[in-house]
Enzyme design. Structure first.
Site, PDB file in Angstrom:
ATOM      1  N   ALA A 129       1.054  -1.214   0.216  1.00  0.00           N
ATOM      2  CA  ALA A 129       0.278   0.015  -0.148  1.00  0.00           C
ATOM      3  C   ALA A 129       0.919   1.520   0.040  1.00  0.00           C
ATOM      4  O   ALA A 129       0.567   2.255   0.103  1.00  0.00           O
ATOM      5  CB  ALA A 129      -0.925  -0.176   1.267  1.00  0.00           C
ATOM      6  N   THR A 174      -0.077   5.650  -1.300  1.00  0.00           N
ATOM      7  CA  THR A 174      -0.049   6.608  -0.849  1.00  0.00           C
ATOM      8  C   THR A 174       0.540   8.082  -0.921  1.00  0.00           C
ATOM      9  O   THR A 174      -0.485   9.107  -1.294  1.00  0.00           O
ATOM     10  CB  THR A 174       0.650   6.440   0.197  1.00  0.00           C
ATOM     11  OG1 THR A 174       2.276   6.752   0.688  1.00  0.00           O
ATOM     12  CG2 THR A 174       0.134   5.694   1.715  1.00  0.00           C
ATOM     13  N   GLN A 207       0.231  -6.318  -3.159  1.00  0.00           N
ATOM     14  CA  GLN A 207      -1.083  -6.592  -2.427  1.00  0.00           C
ATOM     15  C   GLN A 207      -2.125  -5.536  -2.937  1.00  0.00           C
ATOM     16  O   GLN A 207      -3.284  -5.679  -1.854  1.00  0.00           O
ATOM     17  CB  GLN A 207      -0.103  -6.497  -1.086  1.00  0.00           C
ATOM     18  CG  GLN A 207       1.173  -7.334  -0.739  1.00  0.00           C
ATOM     19  CD  GLN A 207       1.767  -6.654   0.667  1.00  0.00           C
ATOM     20  OE1 GLN A 207       1.299  -7.920   1.074  1.00  0.00           O
ATOM     21  NE2 GLN A 207       3.069  -6.173   0.300  1.00  0.00           N
ATOM     22  N   ASP A 222      -5.846  -1.981  -6.409  1.00  0.00           N
ATOM     23  CA  ASP A 222      -6.408  -0.059  -6.816  1.00  0.00           C
ATOM     24  C   ASP A 222      -5.931  -0.363  -8.362  1.00  0.00           C
ATOM     25  O   ASP A 222      -6.431   0.964  -8.528  1.00  0.00           O
ATOM     26  CB  ASP A 222      -4.911   0.605  -5.578  1.00  0.00           C
ATOM     27  CG  ASP A 222      -3.527   0.108  -6.162  1.00  0.00           C
ATOM     28  OD1 ASP A 222      -2.821   0.541  -5.162  1.00  0.00           O
ATOM     29  OD2 ASP A 222      -3.177   0.195  -6.861  1.00  0.00           O
ATOM     30  N   HIS A 252      -2.919 -10.122  -3.579  1.00  0.00           N
ATOM     31  CA  HIS A 252      -4.671  -9.925  -3.046  1.00  0.00           C
ATOM     32  C   HIS A 252      -5.893  -9.502  -3.829  1.00  0.00           C
ATOM     33  O   HIS A 252      -6.599  -8.959  -2.781  1.00  0.00           O
ATOM     34  CB  HIS A 252      -4.379  -9.299  -1.837  1.00  0.00           C
ATOM     35  CG  HIS A 252      -2.918  -9.346  -1.127  1.00  0.00           C
ATOM     36  ND1 HIS A 252      -2.682  -8.583   0.126  1.00  0.00           N
ATOM     37  CD2 HIS A 252      -2.909 -10.536  -0.210  1.00  0.00           C
ATOM     38  CE1 HIS A 252      -2.259  -9.487   1.069  1.00  0.00           C
ATOM     39  NE2 HIS A 252      -1.813 -10.728   0.741  1.00  0.00           N
TER      40      HIS A 252
HETATM   41  N1  APR Z   1       7.267   5.586   0.008  1.00  0.00           N
HETATM   42  C1  APR Z   1       7.840   4.535   0.718  1.00  0.00           C
HETATM   43  N2  APR Z   1       6.854   4.123   1.123  1.00  0.00           N
HETATM   44  C2  APR Z   1       5.752   4.157   2.408  1.00  0.00           C
HETATM   45  C3  APR Z   1       4.742   5.359   1.572  1.00  0.00           C
HETATM   46  C4  APR Z   1       5.929   6.124   0.543  1.00  0.00           C
HETATM   47  N3  APR Z   1       5.386   7.062   0.094  1.00  0.00           N
HETATM   48  N4  APR Z   1       3.514   5.548   2.309  1.00  0.00           N
HETATM   49  C5  APR Z   1       3.987   4.546   3.320  1.00  0.00           C
HETATM   50  N5  APR Z   1       5.644   3.830   3.517  1.00  0.00           N
HETATM   51  C6  APR Z   1       5.216   2.175   3.839  1.00  0.00           C
HETATM   52  C7  APR Z   1       4.234   2.636   5.380  1.00  0.00           C
HETATM   53  O1  APR Z   1       5.420   2.640   5.961  1.00  0.00           O
HETATM   54  C8  APR Z   1       4.679   0.582   5.522  1.00  0.00           C
HETATM   55  O2  APR Z   1       5.295   0.883   6.462  1.00  0.00           O
HETATM   56  O3  APR Z   1       4.399   1.201   3.324  1.00  0.00           O
HETATM   57  C9  APR Z   1       4.306   0.360   4.596  1.00  0.00           C
HETATM   58  C10 APR Z   1       2.787   0.148   4.322  1.00  0.00           C
HETATM   59  O4  APR Z   1       2.569  -1.183   5.257  1.00  0.00           O
HETATM   60  P1  APR Z   1       1.196  -1.371   4.887  1.00  0.00           P
HETATM   61  O5  APR Z   1       0.222  -0.520   5.624  1.00  0.00           O
HETATM   62  O6  APR Z   1       0.839  -2.074   6.580  1.00  0.00           O
HETATM   63  O7  APR Z   1       0.576  -2.069   3.585  1.00  0.00           O
HETATM   64  P2  APR Z   1       0.678  -3.543   3.042  1.00  0.00           P
HETATM   65  O8  APR Z   1       2.205  -3.930   3.498  1.00  0.00           O
HETATM   66  O9  APR Z   1       1.139  -3.022   1.785  1.00  0.00           O
HETATM   67  O10 APR Z   1      -0.117  -4.315   4.038  1.00  0.00           O
HETATM   68  C11 APR Z   1      -0.546  -5.792   3.440  1.00  0.00           C
HETATM   69  O11 APR Z   1      -1.900  -5.832   4.800  1.00  0.00           O
HETATM   70  O12 APR Z   1      -4.590  -5.356   5.754  1.00  0.00           O
HETATM   71  C12 APR Z   1      -4.048  -5.752   4.720  1.00  0.00           C
HETATM   72  O13 APR Z   1      -4.335  -6.519   2.563  1.00  0.00           O
HETATM   73  C13 APR Z   1      -3.450  -5.768   3.030  1.00  0.00           C
HETATM   74  O14 APR Z   1      -2.685  -6.016   0.737  1.00  0.00           O
HETATM   75  C14 APR Z   1      -3.009  -5.294   2.835  1.00  0.00           C
HETATM   76  C15 APR Z   1      -1.582  -5.831   3.839  1.00  0.00           C
END
Ligand code: APR
Length: 247
Positions: free
Chosen positions: A26, A30, A104, A107, A122
Site C-alpha cells: 500500500a 499513498t 498486495q 487499486d 490479494h
Molecule cells: N514510500 C515508501 N513507503 C511508504 C510510503 C511511501 N510514499 N507510504 C507509506 N509507506 C510505507 C509505510 O511506512 C508502511 O510500512 O508503506 C508501508 C505500508 O504498509 P501497510 O500499510 O501494512 O500495507 P501493506 O504492507 O501493503 O499491507 C499488506 O495487509 O491489510 C492487509 O490486505 C491488506 O494488502 C494489505 C496487507
C-alpha cells in the site's frame, strides 16, 4: 551509507541480476492519495479493525456491516491515479529491467500505469462474484446495487450473495500467489516497495531470494536481511534509481 552510495549499490545489484521481481504494498499508492493500512497515525487500521472491515467472517455473517464499512474502502480506491513510482516500474518492465510486479494492492494502479506482468496476490477491485453460483459481475454492478441500498447485493441469476474478488482476511490465497512464488524462486533479486511485510504468506517471499532491496518509509521485519534498505518515499527512490540506470 549516505544516499549516493545507496543508489549506486541498488543499481549495481539490479544490473548484476539475471531476473528481478518487485513486490509492492500500500505504501506505493499513498502518493496517489490512497491511505495505507499501518502507517503510524494515518493508516486505515488505526481506527478500524481489519477483521471487522475486510474479513470473510463479517462478509458471510454480517453482510450489511461488510457492505457499509469494508466495501467503502474498496470503492474509495477506484478513482485514484498512478503516481510516478507506478510509471517508473512500468518503464522498467518495458525495458526488461524487471520481470514483473507482485502486488498486495487492489487499486489497479500498476495496470493503469502500463505494467503488464502484474501478480495481484490479494485480488482486485475490478470484478466481483456470486458465492452461490460463481457468476462474475463487474465491480460497478456491485457498487450500483450498494448505492441503490440493495445490501447485501444479490446475484440477478440465483439470488446468492455477491462479493468483491478481493482476498479478504479468512480467504485462501489465490492461485496467482503460487505463480508469484515460482517467479520469486527463480529470481536473484526482489525489490520490496511500500510494504510493512507483516501480513503472511506474502511476507515469506523475501526469504526465497538471495538478494533483497527494501524501499520503505518505516522499518520492516526483513530490514536485517536486505542488501540495501532505502528509508525513502517510493517515487523519490525509484526516480533516483531509474535516472542512474538510464544514464
Ligand atoms: N514510500 C515508501 N513507503 C511508504 C510510503 C511511501 N510514499 N507510504 C507509506 N509507506 C510505507 C509505510 O511506512 C508502511 O510500512 O508503506 C508501508 C505500508 O504498509 P501497510 O500499510 O501494512 O500495507 P501493506 O504492507 O501493503 O499491507 C499488506 O495487509 O491489510 C492487509 O490486505 C491488506 O494488502 C494489505 C496487507
Amino acid at each position: 551509507m549516505e544516499n549516493k552510495n545507496l543508489f549506486k549499490k541498488v543499481t549495481h545489484l539490479i544490473k548484476n541480476s539475471k531476473k528481478v521481481m518487485v513486490l509492492t504494498g500500500a505504501g506505493i499508492s499513498t502518493e496517489s492519495g490512497i491511505p495505507d493500512f499501518r502507517s503510524p497515525g494515518k493508516g486505515l487500521w488505526e481506527n478500524m479493525d481489519p477483521m471487522e472491515a475486510l474479513s470473510t467472517r463479517v462478509l458471510f455473517n454480517y453482510p450489511e456491516k461488510f457492505y457499509s464499512v469494508g466495501f467503502k474502502i474498496l470503492s474509495s480506491m477506484r478513482n485514484a491515479e498512478p503516481n510516478e513510482a507506478h510509471y517508473i516500474l512500468s518503464e522498467m518492465e518495458k525495458e526488461g529491467i524487471i520481470f514483473g510486479v507482485i502486488t498486495q494492492n487492489i487499486d489497479n494502479l500498476h495496470q493503469k500505469a502500463g505494467s503488464k506482468n502484474v501478480y495481484e496476490v490479494h485480488g482486485n477491485t475490478r470484478v466481483g462474484s456470486c458465492i452461490n453460483c460463481g457468476r462474475k459481475v463487474s465491480f460497478e454492478v456491485l457498487e450500483e446495487k450498494v448505492n441503490k441500498k440493495q445490501i447485501p447485493p444479490r446475484c440477478d441469476k440465483c439470488g446468492g450473495l455477491l462479493r468483491p474478488d478481493v482476498v479478504l482476511f479468512g480467504d485462501p490465497m489465490p492461485y496467482v500467489f503460487d505463480l508469484a512464488v515460482k517467479e520469486v524462486r527463480t529470481s536473484d533479486l526482489l525489490i520490496v516497495i511500500g510494504s510493512s511485510l507483516v501480513v503472511s504468506p506474502v511476507n515469506f517471499l523475501p526469504d526465497l531470494v538471495d538478494h533483497l532491496i527494501i524501499i520503505n518509509a518505516t522499518e520492516t521485519p526483513y530490514d536485517y536481511k536486505a542488501d540495501v534498505v532505502m528509508r525513502e518515499r517510493a517515487s523519490y527512490a525509484l526516480r533516483g534509481i531509474w535516472e542512474i540506470i538510464k544514464s
